[in-house]
Design a protein around this motif. Structure first.
Motif, PDB file in Angstrom:
ATOM      1  N   ALA A 190       0.818  -1.215   0.000  1.00 51.78           N
ATOM      2  CA  ALA A 190       0.000   0.000   0.000  1.00 51.78           C
ATOM      3  C   ALA A 190       0.850   1.262   0.000  1.00 51.78           C
ATOM      4  N   GLU A 191       1.940   1.255   0.777  1.00 52.15           N
ATOM      5  CA  GLU A 191       2.776   2.449   0.864  1.00 52.15           C
ATOM      6  C   GLU A 191       3.380   2.795  -0.494  1.00 52.15           C
ATOM      7  N   GLU A 212      -1.821  11.009   2.774  1.00 50.11           N
ATOM      8  CA  GLU A 212      -1.802  10.858   4.242  1.00 50.11           C
ATOM      9  C   GLU A 212      -3.193  10.765   4.847  1.00 50.11           C
ATOM     10  N   ILE A 213      -4.244  11.098   4.070  1.00 46.18           N
ATOM     11  CA  ILE A 213      -5.595  11.129   4.664  1.00 46.18           C
ATOM     12  C   ILE A 213      -6.509  10.024   4.123  1.00 46.18           C
ATOM     13  N   LEU A 253       7.159   3.883  11.408  1.00 47.83           N
ATOM     14  CA  LEU A 253       6.566   5.220  11.295  1.00 47.83           C
ATOM     15  C   LEU A 253       6.368   5.560   9.822  1.00 47.83           C
ATOM     16  N   GLY A 254       5.958   4.535   9.049  1.00 48.89           N
ATOM     17  CA  GLY A 254       5.741   4.710   7.618  1.00 48.89           C
ATOM     18  C   GLY A 254       4.390   5.339   7.300  1.00 48.89           C
ATOM     19  N   LEU A 255       4.038   5.307   6.027  1.00 49.05           N
ATOM     20  CA  LEU A 255       2.851   6.002   5.528  1.00 49.05           C
ATOM     21  C   LEU A 255       1.547   5.460   6.120  1.00 49.05           C
ATOM     22  N   VAL A 259      -3.285  10.315  11.471  1.00 47.49           N
ATOM     23  CA  VAL A 259      -4.090  11.403  10.899  1.00 47.49           C
ATOM     24  C   VAL A 259      -5.580  11.103  11.088  1.00 47.49           C
ATOM     25  N   ALA A 260      -5.951   9.834  10.993  1.00 48.77           N
ATOM     26  CA  ALA A 260      -7.354   9.437  11.156  1.00 48.77           C
ATOM     27  C   ALA A 260      -7.802   9.477  12.616  1.00 48.77           C
ATOM     28  N   ALA A 261      -6.837   9.349  13.545  1.00 48.30           N
ATOM     29  CA  ALA A 261      -7.166   9.163  14.963  1.00 48.30           C
ATOM     30  C   ALA A 261      -7.475  10.467  15.686  1.00 48.30           C
TER      31      ALA A 261
END
Length: 254
Positions: free
Chosen positions: A94-95, A105-106, A130-132, A139-141
């Motif tokens: 996925a990354e 990032e979102i 600490l990848g994408l 960002v979602a949290a």
């Protein structure tokens, strides 16, 4: 709207997946509708809740790249109030696939946005990096819970994670908070374990949870049965500890 808590620490073997599964199961046992999001390519949260990652067709990966809807990917567990958005090995790719996407990032935030109203809590099990994908999780949290192992190198790398959280707060998710630091794998007989607890509480004060997760055989063996510890042995120290953690989080968020 449900609260999204990411369980993160780039250090492996600190109890992220154990905490994700058992905190979520404890919240569900207390009749809070809870979703576990397995955001780790190792898919341990998926297998730990009784599903074979090799048989998963739609995972968080397909949801993030827009190949399927989140609602069509959610699996029901043996606990009435506990659901799972699974992972499989394709999440590794996925990354790479997302690197050229706009607003990469979102993607998880967008995917989860359509279902968070259906849950009281969403628990994201992050990968030990600490990848994408982990950045997407943060960002979602709404908050991040950090498991800290009660061993010699416990605080090593914690500064790097806290720095990453600060960067995400300043650039991508200004509302991200630290839910707390959870001390795991505690052995009351070891002076080192007690020293780590003392150090964490001294440095982080009220950010450290009162609940401490002990080393516990039932907690270690429950994933091999594809069950959270609360359904494997509700009387075990591990089950009682995670139930206490769930109650502490509910109290903090009330």
């Amino acid at each position: 709207m449900g609260k999204i808590i990411a369980i993160a620490n780039q250090k492996g073997g600190v109890g992220k997946t154990t905490t994700s599964i058992n905190l979520a199961a404890s919240l569900a046992a207390l009749e809070y509708k809870t979703l576990v999001v397995d955001a780790d390519p190792q898919a341990n949260a998926t297998s730990g809740l009784g599903f074979d990652p090799n048989e998963i067709e739609n995972s968080i990966y397909e949801c993030m790249i827009g190949a399927c809807e989140v609602a069509d990917s959610i699996l029901h567990t043996d606990l009435d109030y506990l659901h799972l958005l699974p992972s499989h090995i394709d999440l590794v790719g996925a990354e790479v696939e997302m690197i050229n996407l706009e607003d990469r990032e979102i993607k998880m935030k967008e995917a989860l946005g359509v279902i968070t109203d259906s849950y009281d809590y969403v628990i994201i099990d992050c990968s030990p990096s600490l990848g994408l994908i982990t950045v997407n999780s943060l960002v979602a949290a709404d908050s991040v819970l950090i498991p800290v192992q009660c061993e010699f190198y416990a605080l090593e790398g914690l500064g790097k994670l806290l720095n990453t959280i600060k960067i995400i707060q300043s650039r991508l998710n200004e509302n991200l908070q630290i839910e707390g630091l959870l001390m795991t794998m505690y052995d009351v007989r070891l002076r080192l374990s007690n020293q780590v607890v003392e150090d964490v509480r001294q440095h982080f004060k009220q950010l450290a949870f009162d609940t401490i997760i002990p080393r516990n055989i039932k907690l270690s063996e429950s994933p091999s049965f594809g069950k959270p510890v609360i359904t494997h042995d509700v009387e075990s120290k591990g089950a009682k500890s995670y139930l206490n953690l769930a109650k502490e989080i509910i109290k903090r968020n009330s």
